[in-house]
Structure formats: C-alpha cells, structure tokens
Design an enzyme around this catalytic site. Structure first.
Site, PDB file in Angstrom:
ATOM      1  N   GLU A  46     -57.341 -64.358  -9.394  1.00 14.64           N
ATOM      2  CA  GLU A  46     -57.847 -63.121  -8.714  1.00 14.64           C
ATOM      3  C   GLU A  46     -59.248 -63.003  -9.079  1.00 14.64           C
ATOM      4  OE1 GLU A  46     -56.408 -60.768  -7.060  1.00 14.64           O
ATOM      5  OE2 GLU A  46     -54.190 -61.153  -7.594  1.00 14.64           O
ATOM      6  N   THR A  47     -60.057 -62.669  -8.141  1.00  9.71           N
ATOM      7  CA  THR A  47     -61.461 -62.206  -8.442  1.00  9.71           C
ATOM      8  C   THR A  47     -61.698 -60.722  -8.141  1.00  9.71           C
ATOM      9  OG1 THR A  47     -62.346 -64.307  -7.545  1.00  9.71           O
ATOM     10  CG2 THR A  47     -63.926 -62.734  -7.410  1.00  9.71           C
TER      11      THR A  47
END
Length: 260
Positions: A46-47
């Site tokens: 995830e970002t």
C-alpha cells in the site's frame, strides 16, 4: 514537483517486520493516474496519501494495481508519520476515507485504529475456492470484500500454498484463512491477488472481518492475533459493536523525496 515520502513498518516494533507502507503528504490531489503510478513504482502492498483539512485528514490508499476502500496498516503508518515525523501534538487523529470516518489514537505504546466492523454471512464454500486452496475448509463466510475460511489448525494455515491465478478470478478482494492460535487467540494469512498482492504481510482491515467471527466462536470481544506471513505481525483486536479497534505499533524505515 517534489513530494516527501516515508516508509513505515506497521504492526511491528522493529524494522523488517510487520507490513511496510509508503506515506506521502499532499498539498492537493494529483490526478488518480499519477497516484496509481507512484504506488506502482513504490511496489509496496500500500501507498497512503493524505491531505490536511481544517478539522480532519483526507486519506486514500493504493496498491500497485488499484485504489482500495480500506487499509489498516497504511492508516497506522500515516498516523505514525503525523505524530513521530511531522510533530503532530493531538492524541486522536480523525481521517475521512472511502470507508467513511476512521480514527487513530495513542493508547500506551500502541496506536489504535477505529474502523467499521464488517458484516459476515456463512455461505457454501465455492468449488473454485476449494480448488485454489487445496485445504480442508471447515467453514466459509463472505464479508463486504473478502472470503473468510476457517481451517482446522494453525499448522493447516501455515502450510497453505494457494494457486494465486485461481484466487485472482474469485469475485472478491481476497481470502482470509484463519484458525485458533497456539500462542494467541487466532492467527490468519491473507491473500489479495486481485489487487496485486499475492500475500499481504499484515492486514489491519481483515481484522474487521475476523473480529466478529472470533467473537462468536470464542465468546469474548477482545483478542490477541498474529498474521503468519513471512514478515509477520502482532495485533490487539477489540470488537465494539459496529466499530472494531485494532492496535499495533510502527517504526520508520526510510524518509525520502519523490521527483515528478
């Protein structure tokens, strides 16, 4: 354009454990295509991107392949950046997201997520799911986004070797495999090939689905949990009706600058 970026290991108190997330503060939203490209370049599960508003923070999460509705570890990582790297003083952080209101607060040495509890129903196990897992599935449930499957033991979960190509064709974000734990109340492994993550190291959002299941099975509302990925992670989970509190720790691994 330059953007600050932080990489944080979430649901762990030591580097190289837990689930790594990138966190990027924004002054304004870039086009979705650019946000997706940055997440693809980061190549982490995830970002997280956040935007400061007057009384809250807008928060979005991208895997390398898609934007998602809810992510626990990257929310934990974002709160860690605000408190430990950006000097935020308030002890309770309100976020607005695609899943509505979320919160994070400090509780002792832990950060505690305030997330919406999932609603699960028991279903017949799809044949495709049995084929993909090649395991003795005792029960199967469907939540908002994921399948939950109960296996007979922690060893059975540890030994899973899924067919990710088959799992990717399921009509779901992913599959949560769980069993009673030997040293904690319950353990899990989480597979999300449909959004570009074959196995997620530690999945906070999955515990909004696991919590109501284990509350019914164990007859209590507070749990210790461990996700058994290669990196692994530890969580404290508390079911509070329509909300689930998920607690963990975090540590900064890296700070940098993106040039666009």
């Amino acid at each position: 354009m330059k953007l600050d970026i932080y990489q944080v290991d979430a649901f762990t108190n030591q580097q190289f454990g837990g689930n790594p997330a990138a966190v990027i503060p924004m002054e304004e939203w870039l086009p979705d295509e650019m946000l997706q490209n940055i997440a693809m370049e980061n190549n982490l599960s995830e970002t997280a991107y956040f935007l400061t508003k007057e009384d809250h923070y807008d928060l979005r999460w991208f895997t390398p392949a898609a934007e998602v509705d809810l992510c626990g570890h990257a929310t934990l990582a974002t709160a860690h950046v605000l408190w430990e790297e950006m000097g935020l003083k308030q002890a309770d952080i309100p976020f607005h997201s695609r899943s509505g209101r979320l919160g994070v607060k400090k509780e002792g040495g832990f950060y505690t997520l305030d997330f919406p509890t999932d609603y699960i129903i028991q279903i017949e196990t799809p044949a495709l799911l049995r084929e993909a897992l090649q395991a003795n599935i005792l029960e199967t449930y469907r939540g908002r986004e994921d399948y939950l499957v109960l296996l007979e033991s922690q060893s059975a979960v540890e030994q899973l070797s899924p067919d990710f190509k088959l799992l990717k064709t399921l009509n779901a974000r992913g599959v949560l495999a769980t069993a009673a734990g030997r040293e904690v109340d319950f353990i899990s492994r989480c597979f999300f090939p449909a959004v570009g993550i074959d196995e997620d190291p530690v999945t906070g959002s999955a515990h909004t689905t696991l919590a109501p299941f284990w509350a019914k099975n164990l007859g209590k509302n507070e749990f210790t949990a461990r996700q058994l990925s290669r990196r692994g992670g530890f969580l404290n989970v508390r079911l509070e009706g329509e909300r689930t509190a998920i607690s963990g720790q975090a540590t900064t691994y890296m700070k940098g600058v993106i040039f666009i």
